[in-house]
Motif scaffolding. Structure first.
Motif, PDB file in Angstrom:
ATOM      1  N   LEU A   4       0.861  -1.204  -0.035  1.00 49.66           N
ATOM      2  CA  LEU A   4       0.084  -0.215  -0.241  1.00 49.66           C
ATOM      3  C   LEU A   4       0.871   1.344  -0.056  1.00 49.66           C
ATOM      4  O   LEU A   4       0.389   2.127  -0.715  1.00 49.66           O
ATOM      5  CB  LEU A   4      -0.840  -0.095   1.171  1.00 49.66           C
ATOM      6  N   ASN A  43      -5.382  -3.838 -11.476  1.00 48.29           N
ATOM      7  CA  ASN A  43      -6.006  -4.167 -10.103  1.00 48.29           C
ATOM      8  C   ASN A  43      -7.461  -4.018 -10.240  1.00 48.29           C
ATOM      9  O   ASN A  43      -8.256  -4.798  -9.397  1.00 48.29           O
ATOM     10  CB  ASN A  43      -5.448  -3.324  -8.909  1.00 48.29           C
ATOM     11  N   HIS A  48     -11.696  -5.001  -8.166  1.00 47.48           N
ATOM     12  CA  HIS A  48     -12.566  -3.716  -8.060  1.00 47.48           C
ATOM     13  C   HIS A  48     -13.329  -3.600  -9.037  1.00 47.48           C
ATOM     14  O   HIS A  48     -13.017  -3.875 -10.167  1.00 47.48           O
ATOM     15  CB  HIS A  48     -11.892  -2.539  -7.395  1.00 47.48           C
ATOM     16  N   GLU A 130      -8.773   0.132  -2.027  1.00 48.16           N
ATOM     17  CA  GLU A 130      -7.801  -0.522  -1.288  1.00 48.16           C
ATOM     18  C   GLU A 130      -7.738   0.078   0.437  1.00 48.16           C
ATOM     19  O   GLU A 130      -7.583  -0.860   1.462  1.00 48.16           O
ATOM     20  CB  GLU A 130      -6.537  -0.369  -1.721  1.00 48.16           C
TER      21      GLU A 130
END
Length: 212
Positions: A4, A43, A48, A130
């Motif tokens: 992250l 991603n 998502h 996230e």
């Protein structure tokens, strides 16, 4: 956690390499937008659902807030142009960065259209998604706005005179918070994208009308 942090700081690293190391805007664009494309779109597709829900409220909110941003950006720089930057030095800097000649049309087009879409997908959809599941909406909006404004510091630091180069980051942070709030309340990134497009248009109008 380390992943992250890398995703949050990565765009800033790309801007640093492009502007400070290579001193070249086209290279900066390749590095920066390459990062956004590689991580956000990959991603999002994997984990998502992209929030591109179009409805009248999102469009209206985006248009109104964007026009306010455009007016504030252009109006502020117009009235303070003799204080916020040295035009001669700025023009020389843009030439050094290769933001000139035949490149200008495509770079401006990217900044007005491609930039808002990719940045909003990355920060207000991918990174927000996230973080939100771990930290909640308020903290996630604040963190994404902070790291979004962090790499803007590198460009405005060279463009504006002190202390305006530091102060210019504050409205960028506030814009990030506003767009994050829109994302949270409207469950869509359409309003942030529209608002962001108009804000970037304001910046480009400053460049076209006051700098070149």
């Amino acid at each position: 956690m380390y992943k992250l942090l890398l995703l949050l700081i990565g765009p800033t690293i790309m801007i640093y390499i492009g502007l400070v190391t290579f001193k070249n805007v086209p290279i900066t664009f390749i590095l920066f937008y390459g990062w956004l494309l590689l991580f956000s779109l990959f991603n999002l597709r994997k984990s998502h659902q992209q929030k591109l829900i179009v409805h009248a409220k999102s469009i209206l909110v985006g248009l109104i807030s964007g026009l306010i941003c455009l007016s504030a950006i252009y109006g502020t720089v117009y009235f303070l142009k003799n204080s916020v930057f040295n035009l001669t030095e700025l023009r020389e800097l843009l030439i050094e960065w290769n933001f000139t000649g035949a490149n200008v049309f495509w770079l401006v087009l990217i900044l007005i259209i491609i930039n808002p879409i990719l940045e909003e997908i990355y920060w207000r959809e991918f990174m927000y998604g996230e973080l939100e599941s771990k930290l909640g909406a308020t903290i996630s909006i604040s963190i994404t706005a902070f790291f979004y404004s962090l790499y803007h510091l590198m460009s405005v630091y060279f463009i504006f005179s002190f202390p305006f180069n530091l102060l210019a980051v504050l409205p960028v942070f506030l814009a990030g918070v506003m767009w994050g709030f829109f994302r949270y309340k409207l469950k869509s990134i359409i309003a942030p994208i529209i608002s962001h497009v108009l804000a970037d248009l304001g910046i480009m109008l400053v460049y076209i009308n006051l700098i070149i």
